[in-house]
Design a protein around this motif. Structure first.
Motif, PDB file in Angstrom:
ATOM      1  N   ASN A 141       0.837  -1.206   0.000  1.00 54.41           N
ATOM      2  CA  ASN A 141       0.000   0.000   0.000  1.00 54.41           C
ATOM      3  C   ASN A 141       0.865   1.247   0.000  1.00 54.41           C
ATOM      4  OD1 ASN A 141      -2.573  -1.480   0.630  1.00 54.41           O
ATOM      5  ND2 ASN A 141      -1.398  -1.999   2.447  1.00 54.41           N
ATOM      6  N   SER A 142       0.360   2.296  -0.629  1.00 49.82           N
ATOM      7  CA  SER A 142       0.976   3.617  -0.497  1.00 49.82           C
ATOM      8  C   SER A 142      -0.148   4.638  -0.374  1.00 49.82           C
ATOM      9  CB  SER A 142       1.900   3.927  -1.672  1.00 49.82           C
ATOM     10  OG  SER A 142       1.190   3.927  -2.885  1.00 49.82           O
ATOM     11  N   PHE A 143       0.142   5.706   0.369  1.00 52.97           N
ATOM     12  CA  PHE A 143      -0.886   6.689   0.697  1.00 52.97           C
ATOM     13  C   PHE A 143      -0.402   8.097   0.404  1.00 52.97           C
ATOM     14  CE2 PHE A 143      -1.422   3.006   3.356  1.00 52.97           C
ATOM     15  CZ  PHE A 143      -2.768   2.736   3.253  1.00 52.97           C
ATOM     16  N   GLU A 144      -1.327   8.911  -0.058  1.00 48.48           N
ATOM     17  CA  GLU A 144      -1.104  10.347  -0.196  1.00 48.48           C
ATOM     18  C   GLU A 144      -2.202  11.022   0.619  1.00 48.48           C
ATOM     19  OE1 GLU A 144      -1.635  13.811  -3.546  1.00 48.48           O
ATOM     20  OE2 GLU A 144      -1.018  11.823  -4.243  1.00 48.48           O
ATOM     21  N   PHE A 145      -1.830  11.593   1.744  1.00 49.54           N
ATOM     22  CA  PHE A 145      -2.823  12.193   2.629  1.00 49.54           C
ATOM     23  C   PHE A 145      -3.212  13.576   2.125  1.00 49.54           C
ATOM     24  CE2 PHE A 145      -1.028   8.846   5.148  1.00 49.54           C
ATOM     25  CZ  PHE A 145      -2.143   8.322   5.765  1.00 49.54           C
ATOM     26  N   ILE A 146      -4.505  13.795   2.038  1.00 49.56           N
ATOM     27  CA  ILE A 146      -5.057  15.060   1.555  1.00 49.56           C
ATOM     28  C   ILE A 146      -5.312  16.006   2.726  1.00 49.56           C
ATOM     29  CG2 ILE A 146      -7.011  16.118   0.343  1.00 49.56           C
ATOM     30  CD1 ILE A 146      -7.318  13.300  -1.076  1.00 49.56           C
ATOM     31  N   GLU A 147      -5.946  15.481   3.780  1.00 50.70           N
ATOM     32  CA  GLU A 147      -6.319  16.307   4.929  1.00 50.70           C
ATOM     33  C   GLU A 147      -6.520  15.418   6.148  1.00 50.70           C
ATOM     34  OE1 GLU A 147      -6.970  19.820   6.742  1.00 50.70           O
ATOM     35  OE2 GLU A 147      -7.063  19.864   4.559  1.00 50.70           O
ATOM     36  N   VAL A 148      -6.100  15.906   7.278  1.00 53.82           N
ATOM     37  CA  VAL A 148      -6.354  15.243   8.555  1.00 53.82           C
ATOM     38  C   VAL A 148      -6.814  16.318   9.531  1.00 53.82           C
ATOM     39  CG1 VAL A 148      -5.400  13.896  10.461  1.00 53.82           C
ATOM     40  CG2 VAL A 148      -4.495  13.563   8.151  1.00 53.82           C
ATOM     41  N   LYS A 149      -7.961  16.077  10.176  1.00 55.40           N
ATOM     42  CA  LYS A 149      -8.461  17.017  11.176  1.00 55.40           C
ATOM     43  C   LYS A 149      -8.756  16.247  12.461  1.00 55.40           C
ATOM     44  CE  LYS A 149     -10.193  20.507   8.106  1.00 55.40           C
ATOM     45  NZ  LYS A 149     -11.193  21.517   7.867  1.00 55.40           N
ATOM     46  N   VAL A 150      -8.321  16.819  13.573  1.00 57.75           N
ATOM     47  CA  VAL A 150      -8.506  16.193  14.885  1.00 57.75           C
ATOM     48  C   VAL A 150      -9.096  17.233  15.830  1.00 57.75           C
ATOM     49  CG1 VAL A 150      -7.360  15.026  16.799  1.00 57.75           C
ATOM     50  CG2 VAL A 150      -6.468  14.743  14.467  1.00 57.75           C
ATOM     51  N   LEU A 151     -10.140  16.835  16.573  1.00 56.53           N
ATOM     52  CA  LEU A 151     -10.762  17.740  17.535  1.00 56.53           C
ATOM     53  C   LEU A 151     -11.502  16.934  18.597  1.00 56.53           C
ATOM     54  CD1 LEU A 151     -11.415  20.699  18.294  1.00 56.53           C
ATOM     55  CD2 LEU A 151     -13.450  20.497  16.865  1.00 56.53           C
ATOM     56  N   ASN A 152     -11.152  17.160  19.838  1.00 58.31           N
ATOM     57  CA  ASN A 152     -11.882  16.580  20.977  1.00 58.31           C
ATOM     58  C   ASN A 152     -12.043  15.063  20.902  1.00 58.31           C
ATOM     59  OD1 ASN A 152     -12.210  19.168  22.032  1.00 58.31           O
ATOM     60  ND2 ASN A 152     -14.129  19.474  20.918  1.00 58.31           N
ATOM     61  N   GLY A 153     -10.974  14.346  20.622  1.00 55.24           N
ATOM     62  CA  GLY A 153     -11.030  12.884  20.611  1.00 55.24           C
ATOM     63  C   GLY A 153     -11.684  12.278  19.391  1.00 55.24           C
ATOM     64  N   MET A 154     -11.910  13.097  18.371  1.00 51.79           N
ATOM     65  CA  MET A 154     -12.459  12.600  17.107  1.00 51.79           C
ATOM     66  C   MET A 154     -11.569  13.089  15.972  1.00 51.79           C
ATOM     67  SD  MET A 154     -16.559  13.025  17.526  1.00 51.79           S
ATOM     68  CE  MET A 154     -16.857  11.933  16.155  1.00 51.79           C
ATOM     69  N   ALA A 155     -11.516  12.313  14.896  1.00 49.59           N
ATOM     70  CA  ALA A 155     -10.702  12.704  13.752  1.00 49.59           C
ATOM     71  C   ALA A 155     -11.359  12.257  12.465  1.00 49.59           C
ATOM     72  CB  ALA A 155      -9.309  12.069  13.869  1.00 49.59           C
TER      73      ALA A 155
END
Length: 152
Positions: free
Chosen positions: A90-104
């Motif tokens: 597998n290979s990945f290209e991450f577009i966006e990651v958002k984390v807030l209050n124990g959720m992502a």
């Protein structure tokens, strides 16, 4: 008075810096969660790793189908019986990651190359999004939405 203002500013900027560092650490943890879950579940065809990375009520939405932990486990257990078992990288290209209050939530491109005896038998591309929650055992995926993309 100047010393007090200086101390207050130092505390303020230290707090902001720590918050950004913590956010970057959490984003890295989410990326690792995605990578490791694919490697240890889908590449290894190992249904025993489902509970390590997925919540009990995890859902996979893939091209109009709804999968849960049981259907994923059945699929993996049957895939192991088919010979020869392809190697999946597998290979990945991450577009966006958002984390807030124990959720992502995370959006990324996923590519898998399948080989048998070092010969490529298939390449697959997906664009995916996932949600994760922070549990007492760390981050776990609770939903993954996958759409096949054209091979590039």
């Amino acid at each position: 008075m100047k010393k007090l203002k200086t101390i207050i500013l130092m505390i303020f900027f230290t707090t902001i810096s720590f918050g950004q560092s913590s956010m970057n650490t959490e984003k890295s943890q989410i990326k690792d969660l995605i990578i490791k879950s694919f490697d240890e579940i889908w590449s290894e065809l190992n249904s025993k790793n489902i509970e390590k990375y997925y919540t009990k009520d995890f859902l996979l939405l893939e091209n109009g189908e709804v999968w849960n932990n049981d259907s994923i486990s059945n699929y993996l257990d049957n895939a192991v019986l088919k010979k020869p078992i392809p190697t999946r990288v597998n290979s990945f290209e991450f577009i966006e990651v958002k984390v807030l209050n124990g959720m992502a939530w995370v959006a990324y491109k996923n590519e898998a190359i399948f080989t048998v005896e070092n010969k490529i038998i298939r390449k697959a591309h997906w664009i995916e999004s996932a949600t994760a929650i922070l549990t007492e055992n760390g981050w776990k995926l609770e939903m993954l939405h996958s759409t096949r993309a054209k091979n590039e």
